[in-house]
Design a protein around this motif. Structure first.
Motif, PDB file in Angstrom:
ATOM      1  N   UNK A   1       3.560 -15.100  33.750  1.00  0.00           N
ATOM      2  CA  UNK A   1       4.916 -15.331  33.268  1.00  0.00           C
ATOM      3  C   UNK A   1       5.328 -14.148  32.389  1.00  0.00           C
TER       4      UNK A   1
ATOM      5  N   UNK B   1      -1.173 -13.860  27.016  1.00  0.00           N
ATOM      6  CA  UNK B   1      -0.619 -15.179  26.682  1.00  0.00           C
ATOM      7  C   UNK B   1      -1.470 -16.260  27.342  1.00  0.00           C
ATOM      8  N   UNK B   2      -1.241 -17.485  26.883  1.00  0.00           N
ATOM      9  CA  UNK B   2      -1.968 -18.634  27.426  1.00  0.00           C
ATOM     10  C   UNK B   2      -1.286 -19.208  28.660  1.00  0.00           C
ATOM     11  N   UNK B   3      -0.211 -18.567  29.123  1.00  0.00           N
ATOM     12  CA  UNK B   3       0.565 -19.145  30.223  1.00  0.00           C
ATOM     13  C   UNK B   3      -0.264 -19.226  31.509  1.00  0.00           C
TER      14      UNK B   3
ATOM     15  N   UNK C   1      15.805 -31.219  31.988  1.00  0.00           N
ATOM     16  CA  UNK C   1      15.388 -31.131  30.594  1.00  0.00           C
ATOM     17  C   UNK C   1      16.393 -31.775  29.651  1.00  0.00           C
TER      18      UNK C   1
ATOM     19  N   UNK D   1       7.305 -23.293  23.560  1.00  0.00           N
ATOM     20  CA  UNK D   1       6.048 -22.525  23.470  1.00  0.00           C
ATOM     21  C   UNK D   1       6.226 -21.182  22.777  1.00  0.00           C
ATOM     22  N   UNK D   2       7.455 -20.683  22.652  1.00  0.00           N
ATOM     23  CA  UNK D   2       7.654 -19.453  21.871  1.00  0.00           C
ATOM     24  C   UNK D   2       7.340 -19.714  20.389  1.00  0.00           C
ATOM     25  N   UNK D   3       7.358 -20.971  19.986  1.00  0.00           N
ATOM     26  CA  UNK D   3       7.041 -21.327  18.603  1.00  0.00           C
ATOM     27  C   UNK D   3       5.619 -21.876  18.486  1.00  0.00           C
TER      28      UNK D   3
ATOM     29  N   UNK E   1      10.780 -13.487  18.481  1.00  0.00           N
ATOM     30  CA  UNK E   1      11.178 -14.682  17.752  1.00  0.00           C
ATOM     31  C   UNK E   1      12.004 -15.599  18.630  1.00  0.00           C
ATOM     32  N   UNK E   2      12.541 -16.633  18.025  1.00  0.00           N
ATOM     33  CA  UNK E   2      13.225 -17.664  18.804  1.00  0.00           C
ATOM     34  C   UNK E   2      14.298 -18.338  17.974  1.00  0.00           C
TER      35      UNK E   2
ATOM     36  N   UNK F   1       6.154 -11.491  25.169  1.00  0.00           N
ATOM     37  CA  UNK F   1       6.336 -12.006  23.805  1.00  0.00           C
ATOM     38  C   UNK F   1       5.109 -11.773  22.926  1.00  0.00           C
TER      39      UNK F   1
ATOM     40  N   UNK G   1      11.555 -26.346  19.075  1.00  0.00           N
ATOM     41  CA  UNK G   1      10.298 -25.587  19.097  1.00  0.00           C
ATOM     42  C   UNK G   1       9.664 -25.740  20.474  1.00  0.00           C
TER      43      UNK G   1
ATOM     44  N   UNK H   1       1.321 -21.514  24.019  1.00  0.00           N
ATOM     45  CA  UNK H   1       0.960 -22.283  25.213  1.00  0.00           C
ATOM     46  C   UNK H   1      -0.423 -22.916  25.068  1.00  0.00           C
TER      47      UNK H   1
ATOM     48  N   UNK I   1       9.087 -25.975  27.003  1.00  0.00           N
ATOM     49  CA  UNK I   1       9.669 -24.837  27.709  1.00  0.00           C
ATOM     50  C   UNK I   1       9.740 -23.714  26.692  1.00  0.00           C
ATOM     51  N   UNK I   2      10.431 -22.629  27.074  1.00  0.00           N
ATOM     52  CA  UNK I   2      10.408 -21.462  26.191  1.00  0.00           C
ATOM     53  C   UNK I   2      10.944 -21.783  24.793  1.00  0.00           C
TER      54      UNK I   2
END
Lengths: 265, 265
Positions: free
Chosen positions: A235, A170-172, A27, B166-168, A264-265, A241, B164, B171, B204-205
């Motif tokens: 996941x 979630x959409x995961x 990444x 997928x937490x933002x 949050x993030x 989340x 940003x 997904x 990613x997250x």
């Protein structure tokens, strides 16, 4: 860094910084042997408003491992990249107390944590279907589920409708690329035992569609309207989340405790 | 219903109930001409702890429409199914004050709302890339974006890394099945103008990977580290659900107001 530093100074705070290390080309981040590593370290060290705290990495590549041996090799790659980076920074007179690593597969099977000061393995706490698919855990090890109810039958389509859609699950779709695609989750009874071949095949915002993965007949009487079901997630991070708290149970369906989340993030 | 009623009675509350109507065979509910409709109505009417409030439907099938004319036909199907169901219930002496419909495509193009008392169109407020793909809005109509920053460059791969993930963004990949796949979102400058051909290709997250969708060169100087970007979402509902508040702006980047969300399901 400059932008952050200026803002931090204005607020009178000092922001601790970890430099992201790329351990597997998966990444982002800098590789240990990239001169940028020391350059970033010096930039942070010399800026007001920020302070160099250390290095962090995440062996995301471990999710593509084919065996436990593969994961173990990846774990050592992850550890050594983080430790090497810290040593290079220290060798240049820079402070690096934190050496942080963190994927659930690597942390589960790693044999050596020498030089590591922190592990950030998110799924590790609960496990999930992606980890089961990777052989990191068994289905029965998964300690997180979404409690749901049967709200409808579409017998002609073989659909059991539940009140858990993607706002809950979630959409995961992390198992979509694995050997066994678990849809949006494995369906269990209230005690957390999987009901043979039942998965959530599709989701809308507040509805989930449960089917038999092999198109076998559904036991409609067994899954009557109002029946409580638990769904195991693809996941754990993504599903958790979607909620602001955990209802903690231990060997029964009585809620023993409530744990609030920091979202949050 | 019985389960809910018992619980409601124990708590001393009365739960208002809407009966879900299936207007397009898309998901769940009862069709207007199914004898179950009146049977459910009577069951609710006769149970303590619950009270019959009306009917609701959602023309989810409209998301597969190919033209505005298709959507208009679907809108009339949705309206007439809900109104007909209400009339049948009333014809059997049952109370049905609420007649609720609700998909964003149908509500946008419907010409007749006769007999409808409530519209539940979620995306309608903001619009999103799925709606733009359906021709329901234009890209420039989308009023919801995620504010993000460039945090890294992977020049050899043509990747701009943003903070940003997928937490933002969620997904949601709602445009994956449309003519133009927008990845995890369209990348805009701080003023909300799309930057030609830039999309979030993967997430990613906490990381997003921005690429040029046609593999053209990236203007790295233009997208330098720290640069603020806005990401337009596939699905407004899914993206908004990742946050607990909206920062409202109007013609500038000054935050004019903060709107808190009611999350959960």
């Amino acid at each position: 860094v400059l932008f952050t530093a200026v803002q931090a100074q204005e607020k009178g705070v000092t922001i601790p910084v970890l430099i992201e290390i790329d351990c597997d080309g998966h990444r982002s981040g800098v590789t240990p042997d990239d001169p940028l590593l020391v350059e970033i370290g010096r930039l942070v060290e010399n800026e007001k408003g920020v302070i160099l705290r250390g290095v962090l990495t995440h062996a995301g590549g471990s999710y593509k491992s084919k065996s436990v041996d593969d994961i173990r090799r990846m774990a050592e790659t992850e550890r050594s990249a983080a430790v090497k980076s810290a040593e290079i920074l220290r060798g240049h007179g820079l402070s690096c107390p934190v050496v942080s690593i963190g994927s659930t597969p690597t942390v589960t099977f790693a044999r050596d944590f020498t030089g590591v000061s922190e592990v950030r393995a998110g799924v590790y706490l609960f496990q999930d279907l992606v980890m089961a698919g990777l052989g990191v855990c068994r289905i029965e090890d998964i300690a997180l589920s979404v409690l749901s109810s049967v709200i409808g039958h579409r017998k002609e389509k073989g659909w059991v409708i539940i009140d858990a859609g993607w706002m809950a699950l979630s959409r995961d779709r992390g198992t979509a690329g694995q050997k066994l695609d678990q849809g949006y989750g494995v369906v269990c009874d209230i005690d957390g035992n999987p009901i043979k071949d039942l998965i959530v095949k599709s989701t809308n915002q507040e509805h989930g569609v449960v089917v038999n993965r092999n198109d076998q007949d559904i036991n409609w009487e067994h899954l009557k309207i109002g029946r409580a079901l638990r769904i195991l997630p693809n996941h754990a991070c993504a599903t958790a989340a979607m909620f602001d708290r955990y209802h903690v149970i231990s060997g029964s369906s009585e809620v023993a405790d409530i744990w609030y989340r920091i979202n949050g993030w």
